[in-house]
Enzyme design. Structure first.
Site, PDB file in Angstrom:
ATOM      1  N   HIS A 172      28.848  35.880  39.349  1.00  0.00           N
ATOM      2  CA  HIS A 172      29.992  35.002  39.552  1.00  0.00           C
ATOM      3  C   HIS A 172      29.695  33.760  40.384  1.00  0.00           C
ATOM      4  O   HIS A 172      30.437  32.769  40.319  1.00  0.00           O
ATOM      5  CB  HIS A 172      31.127  35.788  40.228  1.00  0.00           C
ATOM      6  CG  HIS A 172      32.490  35.309  39.863  1.00  0.00           C
ATOM      7  ND1 HIS A 172      32.795  33.979  39.641  1.00  0.00           N
ATOM      8  CD2 HIS A 172      33.657  35.969  39.675  1.00  0.00           C
ATOM      9  CE1 HIS A 172      34.081  33.861  39.341  1.00  0.00           C
ATOM     10  NE2 HIS A 172      34.617  35.045  39.341  1.00  0.00           N
ATOM     11  N   THR A 190      38.077  26.676  41.509  1.00  0.00           N
ATOM     12  CA  THR A 190      39.357  27.378  41.347  1.00  0.00           C
ATOM     13  C   THR A 190      40.253  27.178  42.563  1.00  0.00           C
ATOM     14  O   THR A 190      39.819  26.777  43.633  1.00  0.00           O
ATOM     15  CB  THR A 190      39.150  28.891  41.149  1.00  0.00           C
ATOM     16  OG1 THR A 190      38.492  29.430  42.303  1.00  0.00           O
ATOM     17  CG2 THR A 190      38.337  29.174  39.903  1.00  0.00           C
TER      18      THR A 190
END
Length: 772
Positions: free
Chosen positions: A473, A602
């Site tokens: 990730h 994000t």
């Protein structure tokens, strides 16, 4: 063996007459072609760097400006207003190329034209950056676009150029703005008011007020200073402190998985499926290197930041005692492969030529047919990447920093990506709901030692040809790997294809050298650490409950008849489901992108709002009229959509507070408010999987070519992780995770609550549903 000799450029033997050299022409030919290929890539990067550097200008536009200047001169019109003569006076006189007055005049005009051209490029870039800083279009109702926004859209299209490359817009993207402290704290308090009782809320309000007045102004100054200096004031700290400094296992806690197409089957031949897929991946990498991939555009006109794509391939997370690092190489010509406890190095090129799918199929089949057993300690070696990061860093330094172990580990870490050939078969069977969950579990953690969790992604191939990805990730977020996956699956299905017997098209080249077995020398002390890491990983994997299901009654087509966004519909349904499951509300995390800004990643949308809780409580009470419930739902949906828009435009809550917390740690400043905010658990963590980022095929023509999205592990030990993909007009896929060790959670129970919540909300609007 002939193949082994081809891998050696020259051999020599010592004789009484001296040293006898025997050169291999074939090997030298491959070395020569590899060098040519390397120089081609360098030249392409240089060319792309120039074209990207002058975008939205182009060599053609430069030539047009030069010709215009020359034409005006021949017409005795001085459009330079004397600047050409001024430049000409400053050119050196005398011998050399400047002797002729005509040459000096032409050179002066070229310099002037280039200056005008560069000035125009800088102007267009700044104008485009200013235009892209406008986000009012996001807040306008669908179908009610203002005249101002229409004019803005026309200007953006005009300044965006004709054929942008992948990174053409990077310098034109605006920077992520730093919100004001007062606005962030106001939104934070609003997001928790309904989750706290009066006494708890008053205490938090007091802490927030004290922080805003005393501590925050100093921290904010440093943050604003960073926003001026850095490309993005959040992303580097987010990558380092949230991902790379995490010391817990990557498996389940950080890595996520992506599923294959689940309603169609291309072939049952494992090696053939890999042949096509790996070939398509390297084709994608080639397009990535050449910047031939079109940038993702919102509404078809607003460019998204593409910087995360840079580290998709040739990237590995290297463990460290305090922090990991991401190692990214500019190129890699092989993949690392795992099968039955053995590691292999498989070359992707023959000289400068990319291997064809049929050749790759042959190479993978050779690995599948290889009868050799694992070496001592080799079978569970990858469990080191699934266990604690400190233990992995220590054993890597002790046992893998020299000799054959270092060479073998380098072959894995320097590979384009990792490939796992599984002996199990997994596939979604609509008649067997558990099959999707078992498929997801296999992708999330496998056996805990048949995935290399440090690689940017592991391509997993099951025995029946079904595929999937396990993705690290830190380097990028899910939409980035989703872009690759859409391209690969579309290329596999519609461009490459298979023979009637399920094999790749074409004829293989049997003269290719077989994949190379990696050699290890793993002592017993290291094997003990491997076993310890495996036990840690196995306990973590066994504790994960995963429930994946396909929701069939309806999809986004009928949700739109409720006059709300599909995402808001699902998020409110999740709130209703969670309340029915636990009897209370909780802090809810939904990931939203900030890629309209340079190097954006994000932001958090806090989906549990005052409006959504009011709707849920009214639904549970069962005493309200349908019209009142509809009104409460629309208010909750509007609130959620507005929160998403704020997050996307840099006015979120959590990334700002996170960065203020990091600054406070640098300065040694204690903040009870920040410490409490950042320690709050996210018991419901959610994410929507993006789809159809690129149009590889018409989904209306091929409605069954659908992936099932992907999923991740629960963020809190007593919480749920929910990933969902609104997979078309008529279906939604859900991936729900929890932990068996928590007596308060049950993934299947929560999944059933989600089903019922979706149906109940649809009933409010009398949306007709298909048979389940």
């Amino acid at each position: 063996m002939a193949e082994a000799h081809q891998a050696v450029a020259f051999q020599f033997t010592v004789t009484p007459e001296g040293v006898d050299f025997r050169l291999s022409r074939e090997a030298l030919k491959h070395i020569y072609l590899s060098g040519i290929n390397s120089w081609k890539k360098r030249l392409i990067r240089i060319k792309n760097g120039i074209l990207r550097g002058v975008y939205p200008g182009s060599p053609t536009s430069w030539l047009f400006v030069v010709m215009t200047t020359l034409g005006s001169s021949y017409c005795n019109v001085d459009i330079s207003m004397g600047l050409v003569c001024f430049i000409q006076r400053w050119l050196p006189e005398g011998c050399g190329p400047y002797r002729s007055p005509e040459t000096r005049t032409l050179l002066s005009m070229a310099i002037f034209s280039t200056g005008v051209w560069m000035t125009g490029i800088l102007f267009f870039r700044q104008a485009l950056k200013l235009l892209l800083s406008y986000h009012g279009w996001l807040f306008e109702m669908h179908g009610q676009i203002s005249h101002f926004t229409r004019v803005w859209a026309m200007c953006v299209r005009l300044l965006s150029g004709q054929r942008p490359m992948l990174y053409s817009f990077q310098t034109s993207l605006p920077k992520l703005p730093v919100p004001s402290v007062s606005a962030t704290i106001h939104r934070y308090l609003e997001s928790v008011q309904h989750l706290l009782d009066d006494e708890e809320y008053y205490r938090m309000e007091t802490l927030a007020k004290e922080f805003q007045e005393k501590t925050a102004p100093r921290l904010q100054k440093y943050l604003v200073l960073k926003s001026w200096w850095a490309a993005n004031y959040v992303s580097d700290w987010w990558e380092e402190y949230v991902y790379l400094r995490g010391r817990t296992p990557l498996m389940v806690n950080s890595n996520y998985y992506v599923m294959d197409l689940v309603l169609v089957k291309n072939t049952d031949v494992q090696a053939a499926r890999l042949g096509n897929i790996v070939h398509a991946m390297i084709m994608y990498r080639r397009k990535l290197d050449r910047e031939e991939i079109k940038p993702v555009m919102a509404l078809g006109i607003v460019p998204m930041c593409s910087y995360q794509m840079e580290r998709m391939f040739n990237t590995t997370r290297i463990p460290g005692k305090d922090t990991d690092v991401l190692q990214h190489l500019t190129d890699s010509r092989h993949v690392a492969v795992y099968h039955k406890g053995r590691f292999f190095k498989l070359w992707l090129y023959e000289g400068s030529r990319l291997l064809k799918p049929r050749d790759l199929e042959m190479q993978f089949q050779r690995i599948l047919d290889d009868p050799s057993p694992p070496q001592p300690g080799e079978e569970r070696l990858a469990a080191l990447t699934a266990g604690g990061r400190v233990e992995w860093a220590q054993v890597r330094q002790a046992f893998f920093s020299s000799g054959k172990n270092k060479a073998a580990l380098d072959a894995i870490e320097r590979a384009a990506f990792f490939v796992a050939l599984d002996e199990e078969s997994h596939r979604y069977d609509p008649e067997d709901e558990a099959s999707l969950s078992l498929y997801g579990k296999a992708l999330l953690h496998g056996s805990c030692y048949n995935r290399w969790f440090d690689k940017s992604f592991t391509l997993i191939a099951f025995k029946n040809g079904q595929l999937g990805l396990n993705t690290e990730h830190a380097w990028a977020d899910a939409p980035i790997i989703g872009h690759l996956w859409e391209f690969v699956l579309g290329t596999d299905s519609f461009d490459l294809g298979y023979s009637e017997t399920g094999h790749c098209l074409g004829t293989p080249n049997p003269a290719l050298a077989p994949p190379q077995r990696l050699q290890w020398d793993i002592p017993e002390q290291c094997q003990a650490v491997i076993e310890s890491s495996y036990q840690v990983a196995k306990a973590l994997a066994d504790d994960v409950e995963l429930y994946c299901f396909q929701f069939l009654p309806f999809g986004k087509g009928l949700i739109k008849k409720c006059r709300t966004s599909p995402d808001a519909f699902v998020q409110i349904a999740l709130q209703l489901a969670y309340f029915r499951d636990r009897g209370k509300f909780c802090l809810t995390y939904e990931a939203s992108m900030t890629r309209m800004f340079r190097e954006g990643r994000t932001e958090t949308v806090r989906s549990c709002t005052c409006e959504s809780t009011a709707f849920v409580q009214a639904m549970v009470q069962g005493r309200h009229l349908k019209a009142n419930l509809q009104d409460l739902f629309r208010k909750a949906a509007e609130k959620h959509q507005n929160a998403c828009r704020l997050a996307m435009t840099g006015a979120g809550i959590d990334r700002h507070l996170f960065c203020l917390y990091v600054v406070s740690k640098f300065l040694g400043v204690s903040s009870p408010f920040l410490a409490e905010v950042l320690s709050e658990p996210w018991r419901l963590s959610t994410s929507q999987t993006a789809q159809f980022q690129i149009r590889m095929f018409d989904p209306n023509k091929y409605p069954n070519h659908l992936g099932a999205g992907g999923g991740f592990g629960p963020v809190a030990n007593d919480g749920y992780g929910v990933s969902y993909m609104i997979a078309g007009e008529n279906t939604i896929f859900f991936h729900v995770s929890s932990k068996f060790s928590s007596s308060e959670t049950n993934a299947q129970r929560f999944g059933n609550h989600i089903r019922q919540a979706l149906l109940d909300i649809a009933d409010l609007f009398q949306v007709p549903k298909a048979d389940s």
